[in-house]
Write a protein that holds these residues in place. Sequence first.
Motif, short mmCIF file in Angstrom:
data_model
loop_
_atom_site.label_atom_id
_atom_site.label_comp_id
_atom_site.label_asym_id
_atom_site.label_seq_id
_atom_site.Cartn_x
_atom_site.Cartn_y
_atom_site.Cartn_z
N ILE A 42 31.86 -8.84 1.65
CA ILE A 42 32.06 -9.75 2.46
C ILE A 42 33.00 -11.04 1.80
O ILE A 42 33.92 -11.69 2.40
CB ILE A 42 30.94 -10.43 3.30
N LEU A 43 32.34 -11.26 0.86
CA LEU A 43 33.09 -12.39 -0.08
C LEU A 43 34.22 -11.86 -0.60
O LEU A 43 35.37 -12.72 -0.45
CB LEU A 43 32.00 -12.97 -1.31
N ARG A 44 34.45 -10.66 -0.89
CA ARG A 44 35.89 -10.27 -1.36
C ARG A 44 36.73 -10.37 -0.20
O ARG A 44 37.92 -10.59 -0.19
CB ARG A 44 35.88 -9.00 -2.04
N THR A 78 24.63 -19.99 8.10
CA THR A 78 25.01 -19.65 6.82
C THR A 78 26.19 -20.68 6.34
O THR A 78 26.89 -21.32 7.21
CB THR A 78 25.70 -18.35 7.03
N VAL A 79 26.58 -20.52 5.00
CA VAL A 79 27.56 -21.24 4.37
C VAL A 79 28.58 -20.38 3.69
O VAL A 79 29.96 -20.78 3.32
CB VAL A 79 27.04 -22.37 3.26
N TYR A 80 28.35 -19.29 3.39
CA TYR A 80 29.39 -18.12 2.71
C TYR A 80 30.52 -18.02 3.15
O TYR A 80 31.50 -18.04 2.51
CB TYR A 80 28.46 -16.77 2.73
N GLN A 81 30.68 -18.41 4.41
CA GLN A 81 31.82 -18.10 5.38
C GLN A 81 32.92 -19.22 4.97
O GLN A 81 34.11 -19.11 5.46
CB GLN A 81 31.76 -17.68 6.55
N PHE A 82 32.21 -20.33 4.64
CA PHE A 82 33.25 -21.46 4.27
C PHE A 82 34.03 -21.63 2.73
O PHE A 82 34.79 -22.42 2.66
CB PHE A 82 32.48 -22.77 4.47
N THR A 117 32.52 -16.36 -5.61
CA THR A 117 33.84 -16.61 -4.91
C THR A 117 34.73 -17.25 -6.05
O THR A 117 36.01 -16.89 -6.13
CB THR A 117 33.88 -17.42 -3.61
N LEU A 118 34.30 -18.19 -6.87
CA LEU A 118 35.09 -18.92 -7.74
C LEU A 118 35.72 -17.71 -8.66
O LEU A 118 36.81 -17.72 -9.41
CB LEU A 118 34.25 -20.12 -8.41
N ALA A 119 34.68 -17.10 -9.07
CA ALA A 119 35.04 -15.70 -9.97
C ALA A 119 36.30 -15.12 -9.43
O ALA A 119 37.13 -14.49 -10.32
CB ALA A 119 33.90 -15.06 -10.58
N GLU A 133 38.54 -16.11 -7.38
CA GLU A 133 39.70 -16.95 -7.45
C GLU A 133 40.47 -17.27 -8.84
O GLU A 133 41.62 -17.24 -9.03
CB GLU A 133 39.34 -18.22 -6.99
N ASP A 134 39.39 -17.12 -9.99
CA ASP A 134 39.94 -17.42 -11.21
C ASP A 134 39.03 -16.80 -12.15
O ASP A 134 37.81 -17.00 -12.24
CB ASP A 134 39.89 -18.96 -11.46
N SER A 135 39.63 -15.97 -12.81
CA SER A 135 38.85 -15.17 -13.82
C SER A 135 38.13 -15.60 -14.88
O SER A 135 37.34 -15.49 -15.82
CB SER A 135 39.37 -13.82 -14.23
N ALA A 136 38.47 -17.19 -15.24
CA ALA A 136 37.89 -17.96 -16.42
C ALA A 136 36.34 -18.23 -15.86
O ALA A 136 36.24 -18.39 -14.52
CB ALA A 136 38.70 -19.25 -16.34
N ALA A 137 35.50 -18.31 -16.95
CA ALA A 137 34.19 -18.52 -16.77
C ALA A 137 33.99 -19.93 -15.67
O ALA A 137 34.57 -20.79 -15.62
CB ALA A 137 33.60 -19.01 -17.80
N VAL A 138 32.93 -19.53 -14.72
CA VAL A 138 32.73 -20.46 -13.57
C VAL A 138 31.64 -21.32 -14.32
O VAL A 138 30.48 -21.23 -14.65
CB VAL A 138 32.15 -19.90 -12.13
N GLU A 139 32.21 -22.71 -14.31
CA GLU A 139 31.26 -23.80 -14.82
C GLU A 139 30.36 -24.26 -13.67
O GLU A 139 30.82 -24.34 -12.45
CB GLU A 139 31.94 -24.93 -15.34
N CYS A 140 29.08 -24.84 -13.90
CA CYS A 140 28.15 -25.52 -12.95
C CYS A 140 29.15 -26.58 -12.06
O CYS A 140 29.06 -26.74 -10.83
CB CYS A 140 27.11 -26.16 -13.79
N ALA A 141 29.85 -27.39 -12.90
CA ALA A 141 30.78 -28.49 -12.35
C ALA A 141 31.51 -27.75 -10.93
O ALA A 141 31.83 -28.40 -10.12
CB ALA A 141 31.52 -29.16 -13.28
N ASP A 142 32.28 -26.73 -11.36
CA ASP A 142 33.03 -25.99 -10.48
C ASP A 142 32.29 -25.86 -9.02
O ASP A 142 32.89 -25.99 -7.94
CB ASP A 142 33.63 -24.67 -10.88
#
Length: 258
Positions: free
Chosen positions: A36-38, A61-65, A108-110, A112-121
């Motif tokens: 679903i996320l993809r 739910t929030v996943y859809q936003f 989802t962030l992963a 969008e961008d294959s760079a490591a996802v940080e907590c701040a992101d």
Amino acid sequence: MPSESSIQEFHTTGNFRPAVYVKQYYEYLGDENRAILRFLWRQFQRCPEGADMLDFGCGPTVYQFIAAAPRVRTIHVADSLATNFEAIQDWMAGRPEVFTWREYIQETLALEDSAAVECADILQREQLIKQKIARFLHCDLGAIPLIAGVAEASYDVLMTNYCLEFLPSHIDFEAGMARIFSLLRPGGRLILQFLRRTPDYPVGDYRFSCRQVDEHDFLRILPKCGFPSPTIEYEIVEAEAGLQRPYASFVMMAASKA
Ligand SMILES: C[S@@+](CC[C@H](N)C(=O)[O-])C[C@H]1O[C@@H](n2cnc3c(N)ncnc32)[C@H](O)[C@@H]1O
């Protein structure tokens, strides 16, 4: 499992428990929820920036936003139950007892961008989602109008996930779909998910009856509602083995309005 005799029409009861629902279907981020996320990520990649979006039957739910937030200008969420709004508002307020959706944001962030996802992101995306959610609107699949004060052709993106199959049984399915799809502007994008040929849907101790529809129903109805067939795309996702889901599969579909 709940008993057969407890099957009821969703609109006749207040028995939907938001926290129970989230736990039952979303606590585990497995293959189904990843699919679903993809799907949502792919859809929003091509969404024109600055769109106004409605999520009809948002639930708790929030996943859809998550994928939507960077692309859309505003998100209106609509549901028949105020308890679902409270669940989203509790998440927005950062209340510790609610599901955080952080694993979903990370996933989802992963994409969008294959760079490591940080907590701040993750925190930044949370903030963005909260900023974009502009209105909570009472809606009713069985009412005319569906949402008081909202005219036809009001939105650029109409999303509705696992809601249309709860259309009250006294309403003709095609007529019901035409009414909801009329909320979308010409040129707008429909993003839709539904359980495939599933008679009922358990949430905690209750079972809610579903209209048993599949992709063929929508492939027939959507062109009549202004969505040309070549714009329709869909994926069927099989239920994940071992989860004892009440459905064998579900459908993720999108189409553009002429
Ligand atoms: C299975 S939940 C889906 C929630 C969420 N969209 C998701 O993706 O998980 C079904 C949602 O449809 C809403 N719903 C059911 N019947 C409805 C009706 N007659 N009018 C408007 N919303 C309805 C419920 O309140 C609930 O939030």
